[in-house]
Design a protein around this motif. Structure first.
Motif, PDB file in Angstrom:
ATOM      1  N   LEU A 270      27.818  -8.767 -63.895  1.00 50.09           N
ATOM      2  CA  LEU A 270      28.981  -9.607 -63.580  1.00 50.09           C
ATOM      3  C   LEU A 270      29.967  -9.642 -64.735  1.00 50.09           C
ATOM      4  O   LEU A 270      31.194  -9.590 -64.533  1.00 50.09           O
ATOM      5  N   ARG A 271      29.454  -9.727 -65.954  1.00 47.98           N
ATOM      6  CA  ARG A 271      30.353  -9.723 -67.117  1.00 47.98           C
ATOM      7  C   ARG A 271      31.089  -8.391 -67.222  1.00 47.98           C
ATOM      8  O   ARG A 271      32.289  -8.353 -67.530  1.00 47.98           O
ATOM      9  N   THR A 272      30.374  -7.295 -66.958  1.00 45.93           N
ATOM     10  CA  THR A 272      31.021  -5.979 -66.984  1.00 45.93           C
ATOM     11  C   THR A 272      32.110  -5.890 -65.923  1.00 45.93           C
ATOM     12  O   THR A 272      33.215  -5.387 -66.177  1.00 45.93           O
ATOM     13  N   ALA A 273      31.813  -6.396 -64.723  1.00 44.85           N
ATOM     14  CA  ALA A 273      32.806  -6.371 -63.639  1.00 44.85           C
ATOM     15  C   ALA A 273      34.027  -7.204 -63.997  1.00 44.85           C
ATOM     16  O   ALA A 273      35.164  -6.835 -63.663  1.00 44.85           O
ATOM     17  N   ALA A 274      33.820  -8.317 -64.695  1.00 47.78           N
ATOM     18  CA  ALA A 274      34.944  -9.191 -65.054  1.00 47.78           C
ATOM     19  C   ALA A 274      35.910  -8.505 -66.006  1.00 47.78           C
ATOM     20  O   ALA A 274      37.102  -8.849 -66.045  1.00 47.78           O
ATOM     21  N   ARG A 275      35.400  -7.538 -66.766  1.00 50.20           N
ATOM     22  CA  ARG A 275      36.260  -6.821 -67.713  1.00 50.20           C
ATOM     23  C   ARG A 275      36.813  -5.522 -67.138  1.00 50.20           C
ATOM     24  O   ARG A 275      37.584  -4.827 -67.805  1.00 50.20           O
TER      25      ARG A 275
ATOM     26  N   ARG B 265      25.392  -8.060 -51.262  1.00 53.92           N
ATOM     27  CA  ARG B 265      25.095  -7.390 -50.011  1.00 53.92           C
ATOM     28  C   ARG B 265      25.458  -5.914 -50.102  1.00 53.92           C
ATOM     29  O   ARG B 265      26.632  -5.545 -50.179  1.00 53.92           O
ATOM     30  N   CYS B 266      24.437  -5.068 -50.093  1.00 48.82           N
ATOM     31  CA  CYS B 266      24.673  -3.631 -50.202  1.00 48.82           C
ATOM     32  C   CYS B 266      23.494  -2.878 -49.616  1.00 48.82           C
ATOM     33  O   CYS B 266      22.353  -3.056 -50.051  1.00 48.82           O
ATOM     34  N   GLY B 267      23.762  -2.057 -48.608  1.00 51.00           N
ATOM     35  CA  GLY B 267      22.745  -1.211 -48.005  1.00 51.00           C
ATOM     36  C   GLY B 267      23.256   0.211 -47.877  1.00 51.00           C
ATOM     37  O   GLY B 267      24.343   0.545 -48.364  1.00 51.00           O
ATOM     38  N   PHE B 268      22.473   1.060 -47.209  1.00 51.70           N
ATOM     39  CA  PHE B 268      22.894   2.453 -47.074  1.00 51.70           C
ATOM     40  C   PHE B 268      22.230   3.101 -45.864  1.00 51.70           C
ATOM     41  O   PHE B 268      21.196   2.647 -45.371  1.00 51.70           O
TER      42      PHE B 268
ATOM     43  N   SER C 124      28.892  -3.147 -54.435  1.00 47.79           N
ATOM     44  CA  SER C 124      28.397  -1.808 -54.768  1.00 47.79           C
ATOM     45  C   SER C 124      28.448  -1.548 -56.267  1.00 47.79           C
ATOM     46  O   SER C 124      27.521  -0.971 -56.850  1.00 47.79           O
ATOM     47  N   GLU C 125      29.536  -1.978 -56.907  1.00 46.17           N
ATOM     48  CA  GLU C 125      29.653  -1.793 -58.356  1.00 46.17           C
ATOM     49  C   GLU C 125      28.586  -2.596 -59.093  1.00 46.17           C
ATOM     50  O   GLU C 125      28.000  -2.123 -60.080  1.00 46.17           O
ATOM     51  N   LEU C 126      28.306  -3.805 -58.623  1.00 45.76           N
ATOM     52  CA  LEU C 126      27.285  -4.628 -59.267  1.00 45.76           C
ATOM     53  C   LEU C 126      25.901  -4.002 -59.107  1.00 45.76           C
ATOM     54  O   LEU C 126      25.115  -3.954 -60.060  1.00 45.76           O
TER      55      LEU C 126
END
Length: 465
Positions: A133-138, A322-325, A352-354
């Protein structure tokens, strides 16, 4: 006293009416279908026959059902739109595939969820999720604001292809489409492969949400008994010959709810039968990361010809992301992409990024090693506590979180679950998983959710009645 009795009777009639209307709304009772007999419904709902008679009379007056002299009551030809939200359980109604899900999802914080299908939050990789989450915030604003590509995040699809290769499944990244969840994956495949009225095979018992989803697609559901090594091959062949299904939905790794593991012999026989019958198989691999040693994957033997491989990370990583494939043959992917765009436009890019961030972090493998060890340590003590109550596991699973257990003779699991719920313990009664309704003595226990000794005290009282 008289007024109270009349009020209670009126409430019972309304509950019976609601139960019937829910079955009609959910297409469990289709247009023209004959309703249960007055005696049969009274026994199922534990009310008097006069209560059912009055409920049927009121529904007939409203035009929902009609009486045919000497034959019984039938659903009228006009049906309201399908409403899955009206299929939620009442405590005094027959337990259905929504029962455990609704009780678990809506439970208060102090409720013990011994029957739910996921790990406690304290078992999940909180540190890795917060780091992601911290990475996504940046990150670039595109990650936070834009739609994903039609197939889904390329880097995550490449990683999934490598993970599948470790289990013997050859799937190129462009054969993989990301979805919001494993449930959405099955929903899209049902839209792609089925028409209303088609027949679908499932295991008996099977994951109860398979049943709920298939009913929403208005298909005929046929079940085949599941054994400790996989589907009963002889009965599977008979079902193919008799019902000519288009689709079979199953788990391969750590079957839900039984915890059983598919054997290579059964896998080969099922694939041979499927090829002869022109049957497509959806293989749900959601519990793959919980295995100590990889078991056979139908998609590995089949090469994604007749088998579609699906999965998600709601059990091992986080249900909130929520992520499936879906991994499928090349010539099906385009049609599935169009369906995804038409029904949800895009899968969640941020989720997906998380997921990608956590999966490519080496801590995820250590996390799952810890989860597997913790589940192994929990399995024995929980099994022993259940055994002391006369509750016997069907098998000793090779991994995972589930114990599929038989109650002592003469005790109905649905009754036990209703009584336990009054004391804030959610259990998973067997017939919620069974099309044939042949699991009335069974309960599914999640050993990760059974650490509180109150579970067993409540269970003991609920069994006594």
């Amino acid at each position: 006293m008289k007024d109270t009795t009349q009020a209670e009777a009126g409430t019972l009639v309304e509950r019976v009416m609601q139960a019937i209307q829910q079955r009609i709304s959910g297409r469990t009772l289709a247009a023209g279908a004959r309703l249960p007999s007055i005696r049969g419904l009274a026994e199922t709902l534990r009310v008097s026959k006069s209560t059912v008679v009055e409920a049927y009379d009121r529904l007939a007056a409203e035009g929902v059902i009609q009486s045919r002299r000497g034959s019984g009551f039938y659903v009228t030809s006009h049906l309201p739109p399908l409403s899955l939200t009206e299929l939620g359980p009442l405590l005094d109604r027959a337990v259905d595939p929504f029962w455990v899900s609704r009780q678990s999802l809506d439970a208060a914080d102090d409720t013990l969820k011994a029957g739910c299908g996921w790990l406690p939050g304290s078992w999940l990789p909180e540190t890795g999720i917060r780091r992601a989450l911290r990475t996504a915030a940046r990150a670039d604003v595109a990650m936070l604001a834009d739609y994903a590509t039609s197939l889904g995040l390329p880097a995550l699809r490449h990683l999934l292809a490598r993970r599948m290769a470790e289990r013997g499944i050859e799937a190129a990244p462009d054969q993989i489409m990301l979805t919001e969840s494993g449930t959405q994956a099955i929903d899209l495949l049902c839209r792609f492969l089925l028409e209303p009225g088609d027949t679908v095979l499932v295991d008996d018992p099977c994951y109860f949400n398979f049943l709920a989803l298939l009913r929403a697609h208005r298909v005929k559901i046929v079940s085949v008994p599941y054994t400790p090594a996989g589907s009963d091959v002889t009965l599977f062949a008979q079902a193919l010959a008799e019902h000519r299904p288009r689709l079979y939905i199953t788990n391969s790794a750590l079957h839900n709810p039984t915890g059983a593991t598919l054997s290579p012999v059964v896998a080969h026989r099922l694939l041979k039968l499927a090829d002869q019958a022109g049957l497509t198989i959806i293989e749900d691999d959601i519990f793959g990361d919980f295995e100590h040693e990889p078991s056979p994957r139908l998609a590995a033997f089949d090469g994604l010809d007749r088998v579609v491989h699906i999965g998600s990370f709601s059990k091992s990583l986080s249900a909130a992301m929520r992520c499936g494939f879906i991994a499928a043959r090349h010539d099906w992917i385009e049609g599935l992409v169009d369906l995804k765009i038409g029904t949800s436009f895009s899968s969640g890019r941020l989720s997906s990024e998380l997921v990608l961030s956590v999966l490519k972090d080496g801590a995820y493998r250590k996390h799952m090693e810890g989860v597997r060890e913790r589940l192994s340590r929990s399995m024995g003590p929980v099994s022993a506590r259940l055994d002391a109550l006369g509750i016997k596991p069907w098998i000793e699973p090779r991994g995972g979180m589930f114990l599929w257990c038989a109650l002592p003779a003469g005790i109905d699991a649905a009754d036990v679950a209703r009584r336990a719920l009054v004391e804030n313990v959610v259990l998973a009664p067997g017939n919620a998983f069974s099309v044939a309704q042949s699991a009335s003595r069974f309960l599914r226990f999640n050993v990760a959710q059974c650490g509180d000794p109150r579970v067993f005290r409540v269970l003991e009282r609920a069994m006594r009645g």
